[in-house]
Scaffold this active site. Structure first.
Site, PDB file in Angstrom:
ATOM      1  N   TRP A  22      11.435  83.403 -23.239  1.00  0.00           N
ATOM      2  CA  TRP A  22      10.309  83.148 -22.335  1.00  0.00           C
ATOM      3  C   TRP A  22      10.136  81.671 -22.006  1.00  0.00           C
ATOM      4  O   TRP A  22      10.186  81.276 -20.837  1.00  0.00           O
ATOM      5  CB  TRP A  22       9.030  83.719 -22.954  1.00  0.00           C
ATOM      6  CG  TRP A  22       7.753  83.270 -22.328  1.00  0.00           C
ATOM      7  CD1 TRP A  22       7.527  83.000 -21.005  1.00  0.00           C
ATOM      8  CD2 TRP A  22       6.523  83.021 -22.997  1.00  0.00           C
ATOM      9  NE1 TRP A  22       6.221  82.617 -20.806  1.00  0.00           N
ATOM     10  CE2 TRP A  22       5.582  82.619 -22.018  1.00  0.00           C
ATOM     11  CE3 TRP A  22       6.112  83.125 -24.322  1.00  0.00           C
ATOM     12  CZ2 TRP A  22       4.259  82.303 -22.336  1.00  0.00           C
ATOM     13  CZ3 TRP A  22       4.796  82.818 -24.635  1.00  0.00           C
ATOM     14  CH2 TRP A  22       3.890  82.416 -23.645  1.00  0.00           C
ATOM     15  N   TYR A  55      10.601  84.477 -15.769  1.00  0.00           N
ATOM     16  CA  TYR A  55      10.799  83.328 -16.645  1.00  0.00           C
ATOM     17  C   TYR A  55      11.603  82.258 -15.909  1.00  0.00           C
ATOM     18  O   TYR A  55      12.724  82.505 -15.477  1.00  0.00           O
ATOM     19  CB  TYR A  55      11.519  83.735 -17.929  1.00  0.00           C
ATOM     20  CG  TYR A  55      10.753  84.703 -18.811  1.00  0.00           C
ATOM     21  CD1 TYR A  55       9.407  84.965 -18.603  1.00  0.00           C
ATOM     22  CD2 TYR A  55      11.385  85.353 -19.860  1.00  0.00           C
ATOM     23  CE1 TYR A  55       8.709  85.847 -19.415  1.00  0.00           C
ATOM     24  CE2 TYR A  55      10.700  86.230 -20.680  1.00  0.00           C
ATOM     25  CZ  TYR A  55       9.360  86.474 -20.456  1.00  0.00           C
ATOM     26  OH  TYR A  55       8.679  87.359 -21.255  1.00  0.00           O
ATOM     27  N   LEU A 209       4.237  84.913 -34.225  1.00  0.00           N
ATOM     28  CA  LEU A 209       3.854  83.743 -35.013  1.00  0.00           C
ATOM     29  C   LEU A 209       2.720  82.958 -34.350  1.00  0.00           C
ATOM     30  O   LEU A 209       2.480  81.802 -34.697  1.00  0.00           O
ATOM     31  CB  LEU A 209       5.064  82.828 -35.231  1.00  0.00           C
ATOM     32  CG  LEU A 209       6.205  83.430 -36.061  1.00  0.00           C
ATOM     33  CD1 LEU A 209       7.379  82.460 -36.130  1.00  0.00           C
ATOM     34  CD2 LEU A 209       5.727  83.790 -37.465  1.00  0.00           C
ATOM     35  N   ALA A 210       2.027  83.606 -33.400  1.00  0.00           N
ATOM     36  CA  ALA A 210       0.910  82.956 -32.696  1.00  0.00           C
ATOM     37  C   ALA A 210       1.328  81.595 -32.157  1.00  0.00           C
ATOM     38  O   ALA A 210       0.688  80.566 -32.389  1.00  0.00           O
ATOM     39  CB  ALA A 210      -0.314  82.844 -33.594  1.00  0.00           C
TER      40      ALA A 210
END
Length: 337
Positions: A22, A55, A209-210
């Site tokens: 991304w 993307y 993993l935020a």
């Protein structure tokens, strides 16, 4: 090495650590670095790769094709997505109309240099196109052999149910949803996961993993690390802002002793926490450097016991977002201008 899980109620298996490009390819890192990280992913046993036409405005698909060149196609699982504006971003260069879906799949196949994608996903729900039109186009794409499976991204439980019913009537199935999910962002647990389990769909989750907060590298009261995602507007800085407050960062530091007790890193603990849920088929991870993947892929071999899983929940209970209503806010109510 990386383990595999079935995608939904299908016979299709994907690597439970899936590589996503991304914010990295054609954006955060140069092509040579992107190729190196993909090759490292392959060396570590990752065979599933997720991208999207939006993307880097289609350039990320091109870079992924370059990185996968020479690999045996049958040994790869390649996913892409369609919805957000691309190209010249005209009125038909976006959404989930039949026009855009057909243009979209042909463009993605050309850029990825493949005859088919394994999974083609609706990147958001399109409120401006009849769902029947969208699902008929997906059905035709499957029948033409241009995509083997169909998934969606960030759909609500009600949208999943309606799409699944139409797909069943048309003779194919929705196998997956791609939502945000982590120990800090748990909004799909209330409705989306139970509905998906009922319908035979899995989650391929992004930002497990935020955006790096759940690695423990961001410290309360301290400047963000130089070169981190939080400092790069091109690499998801806006998405990480919601987690960069001292309450969240202080709570995340409570994960360090839990990880130490388990003999793993905080990042591995956070990924293993996501994979603890059986409805999660894969966690999407990215990398700007090959060595970053060496730590994260080890989570595939970690099975958290119930006590460790509960300890993570307790540590983050005051800051984790759990309101299922948040799922209603993700897809734009009208197409982007």
């Amino acid at each position: 090495m990386v383990n595999y899980r079935y995608l939904g109620n299908s016979g299709f298996k994907i690597s439970e650590i899936t590589y996503g490009n991304w914010v990295t390819h054609a954006s955060q890192v140069g092509d040579d670095a992107a190729v190196a990280t993909v090759h490292k992913a392959l060396d570590l046993g990752i065979t599933s790769f997720d991208t999207a036409d939006a993307y880097a405005n289609t350039a990320a698909e091109v870079v992924l094709a370059k990185a996968l060149k020479g690999q045996e196609r049958a040994n790869l699982e390649i996913f892409t997505k369609v919805y957000w504006p691309i190209g010249k971003k005209g009125p038909n260069d976006q959404g989930l109309s039949r026009k855009h879906l057909m243009d979209g799949i042909h463009g993605s196949l050309r850029r990825l240099e493949v005859d088919y994608v394994d999974l083609y996903q609706a990147h958001r729900y399109d409120y401006e196109t009849p769902l029947e039109e969208t699902m008929q186009a997906f059905s035709d794409i499957v029948r033409q052999g241009k995509a083997l499976y169909i998934g969606v991204s960030e759909w609500t439980a009600e949208q999943l149910r309606a799409g699944h019913a139409l797909a069943t009537d048309l003779g194919f199935q929705l196998v997956s949803n791609q939502p945000q999910y982590s120990a800090l962002w748990r909004v799909i647990e209330e409705k989306v996961i139970p509905t998906s389990e009922e319908l035979g769909m899995s989650q391929i989750v992004w930002s497990p993993l935020a955006q790096g907060v759940l690695t423990g590298k961001y410290l309360p009261g301290q400047p963000v690390p130089e070169g981190s995602r939080a400092t790069d507007e091109k690499s998801g800085a806006n998405f990480i802002k919601r987690f960069l407050n001292d309450d969240v960062l202080t709570a995340v530091q409570k994960l360090k002793p839990i990880a130490d007790e388990a003999g793993i890193t905080v990042a591995q603990l956070s990924l293993a926490w996501v994979l603890h849920n059986p409805n999660i088929a894969a966690a999407l991870v990215g990398a700007s450097r090959p060595e970053q993947l060496e730590d994260t892929v080890k989570a595939s071999d970690i099975t958290l016991d119930d006590a460790t899983y509960a300890a993570v929940n307790d540590a983050l209970s005051s800051v984790a977002v759990t309101d299922g209503a948040e799922t209603d806010t993700v897809s734009p109510k009208s197409r982007p201008a």
